[in-house]
Design an enzyme around this catalytic site. Structure first.
Site, PDB file in Angstrom:
ATOM      1  N   GLY A  11      18.762  82.656  -3.868  1.00 25.10           N
ATOM      2  CA  GLY A  11      19.273  81.745  -4.894  1.00 25.10           C
ATOM      3  C   GLY A  11      19.642  82.504  -6.153  1.00 25.10           C
ATOM      4  O   GLY A  11      19.464  81.995  -7.263  1.00 25.10           O
ATOM      5  N   GLY A  59      22.928  80.029 -11.660  1.00 26.81           N
ATOM      6  CA  GLY A  59      21.779  79.429 -12.324  1.00 26.81           C
ATOM      7  C   GLY A  59      20.719  80.413 -12.758  1.00 26.81           C
ATOM      8  O   GLY A  59      20.995  81.568 -13.102  1.00 26.81           O
ATOM      9  N   ILE A  60      19.464  79.960 -12.719  1.00 26.76           N
ATOM     10  CA  ILE A  60      18.376  80.801 -13.225  1.00 26.76           C
ATOM     11  C   ILE A  60      18.165  82.045 -12.370  1.00 26.76           C
ATOM     12  O   ILE A  60      17.735  83.082 -12.876  1.00 26.76           O
ATOM     13  CB  ILE A  60      17.043  80.017 -13.347  1.00 26.76           C
ATOM     14  CG1 ILE A  60      16.524  79.573 -11.976  1.00 26.76           C
ATOM     15  CG2 ILE A  60      17.198  78.818 -14.276  1.00 26.76           C
ATOM     16  CD1 ILE A  60      15.117  79.019 -12.008  1.00 26.76           C
ATOM     17  N   GLY A  61      18.471  81.958 -11.081  1.00 29.56           N
ATOM     18  CA  GLY A  61      18.324  83.119 -10.221  1.00 29.56           C
ATOM     19  C   GLY A  61      19.257  84.249 -10.627  1.00 29.56           C
ATOM     20  O   GLY A  61      18.854  85.413 -10.681  1.00 29.56           O
ATOM     21  N   SER A  64       8.739  73.035  -9.002  1.00 29.75           N
ATOM     22  CA  SER A  64       9.253  72.066  -9.965  1.00 29.75           C
ATOM     23  C   SER A  64       8.200  71.022 -10.271  1.00 29.75           C
ATOM     24  O   SER A  64       7.349  70.706  -9.418  1.00 29.75           O
ATOM     25  CB  SER A  64      10.497  71.369  -9.411  1.00 29.75           C
ATOM     26  OG  SER A  64      10.863  70.257 -10.201  1.00 29.75           O
ATOM     27  N   TYR A  74      12.854  66.266  -2.013  1.00 34.19           N
ATOM     28  CA  TYR A  74      12.811  67.413  -2.919  1.00 34.19           C
ATOM     29  C   TYR A  74      11.408  67.591  -3.498  1.00 34.19           C
ATOM     30  O   TYR A  74      10.878  68.707  -3.551  1.00 34.19           O
ATOM     31  CB  TYR A  74      13.837  67.231  -4.042  1.00 34.19           C
ATOM     32  CG  TYR A  74      13.893  68.398  -4.994  1.00 34.19           C
ATOM     33  CD1 TYR A  74      14.414  69.619  -4.581  1.00 34.19           C
ATOM     34  CD2 TYR A  74      13.421  68.290  -6.302  1.00 34.19           C
ATOM     35  CE1 TYR A  74      14.472  70.704  -5.459  1.00 34.19           C
ATOM     36  CE2 TYR A  74      13.464  69.362  -7.175  1.00 34.19           C
ATOM     37  CZ  TYR A  74      14.005  70.566  -6.745  1.00 34.19           C
ATOM     38  OH  TYR A  74      14.040  71.637  -7.601  1.00 34.19           O
TER      39      TYR A  74
END
Length: 291
Positions: free
Chosen positions: A20, A24-26, A149, A174
């Site tokens: 990932g 994004g954050i990855g 999360s 999720y």
């Protein structure tokens, strides 16, 4: 010496595997860690995004041999194949960042018979980590970081219905997968105690990334609207980078972090019996184990 200077010294010459990591954050974390001197090994599904991120890594830290592997981490055979490929190419892995994640509006089943959120968001963590076990141990002092999360806090976890056959919604699936990340972290920490390998997980916050863009349906629309209130990927990546670099985390294991601080997950995330049960179910489903 400042924290940033110390982190750069710690990261020099490190090999970091990131899933990932092409958005994004990855991607933010991968670029930041490369800037500190680390060598990044990316696992990407999309060729265009993979090559674009690899090019950015080369600009950030040229000449250190960043690598790119392709795999669809929703598919069991692909999880296993890419783990074998990485293990064959890397004599040691200092940090493994399991960050791949997805959400789907409708229940989708992979060819292995797995609900797709569970496969991508939990089983890929489990299989890749097991496949890279020897390379992590070879580092002498390695860190495993799992992106979870706060969505886990409302999860209704049924160990006998991990594939969400009884009551599927995208948010429920999720949340279950994110709870699985925490339970996996907890059980793996128990199994790696004394080996030099630590494992922790985190909540990055609600981040404005590509997450949910491919979810489809009403959920994709809702997530798109909610991103107006989301934090930036740069802000969301801070805890991920902290867990990879902070000296004070080097001996911590089995913990859940938010805003670079240890915090308690929901009660379900502290259930050791459930963590062991999930581990055994994951072994049965995938045929891999940390042995």
């Amino acid at each position: 010496m400042s924290h940033c200077e110390l982190s750069e010294i710690i990261m020099q010459g490190k090999t970091i595997v990131v899933t990932g990591g092409t958005s994004g954050i990855g991607e933010v974390a991968a670029l930041a860690l490369a800037g500190m001197g680390a060598r990044i090994v990316l696992v990407a599904r999309n060729k265009g995004r993979g090559e674009a991120t690899l090019a950015r890594l080369e600009q950030q830290a040229p000449g250190v041999g960043h690598r790119l592997h392709y795999a669809d981490l929703a598919q069991l055979a692909e999880m296993k194949r890419v783990a074998v490929e990485i293990a064959a190419a890397e004599p040691r892995i200092d940090i493994l960042i399991n960050n791949a994640g997805a959400m789907f509006a409708n229940r989708e089943v992979t060819k292995d018979g797995f609900e797709k959120t569970f496969a991508t968001d939990h089983l890929s963590y489990f299989v890749l980590t097991a496949g890279l076990r020897e390379r992590l141990l070879a580092a002498g002092s390695a860190r495993i970081i799992n992106t979870s999360s706060h969505a886990h806090k409302t999860a209704q976890f049924d160990i006998n219905d991990l594939q969400s056959t009884k009551n599927y919604t995208s948010f429920l699936a999720y949340g279950r997968a994110k709870l699985a990340n925490i339970l996996f972290t907890r059980e793996l920490a128990r199994r790696t105690a004394g080996t030099g390998v630590t494992v922790n997980c985190l909540h990055p916050g609600f981040v404005a990334t590509r997450f949910g863009d491919e979810a489809g349906g009403l959920i994709g629309h809702v997530i798109g609207l909610a991103k107006v209130l989301a934090i930036s990927p740069e802000e969301g990546a801070k805890t991920l980078i902290y867990l990879a670099t902070a000296p004070e985390v080097a001996t911590k294991s089995g913990e859940y972090f938010y805003k670079s601080r240890r915090t308690a997950p929901a009660r379900a995330g502290r259930d050791d019996a459930m963590a062991r049960a999930l581990w055994e179910k994951s072994v049965a489903l995938t045929g891999v184990d940390w042995v």
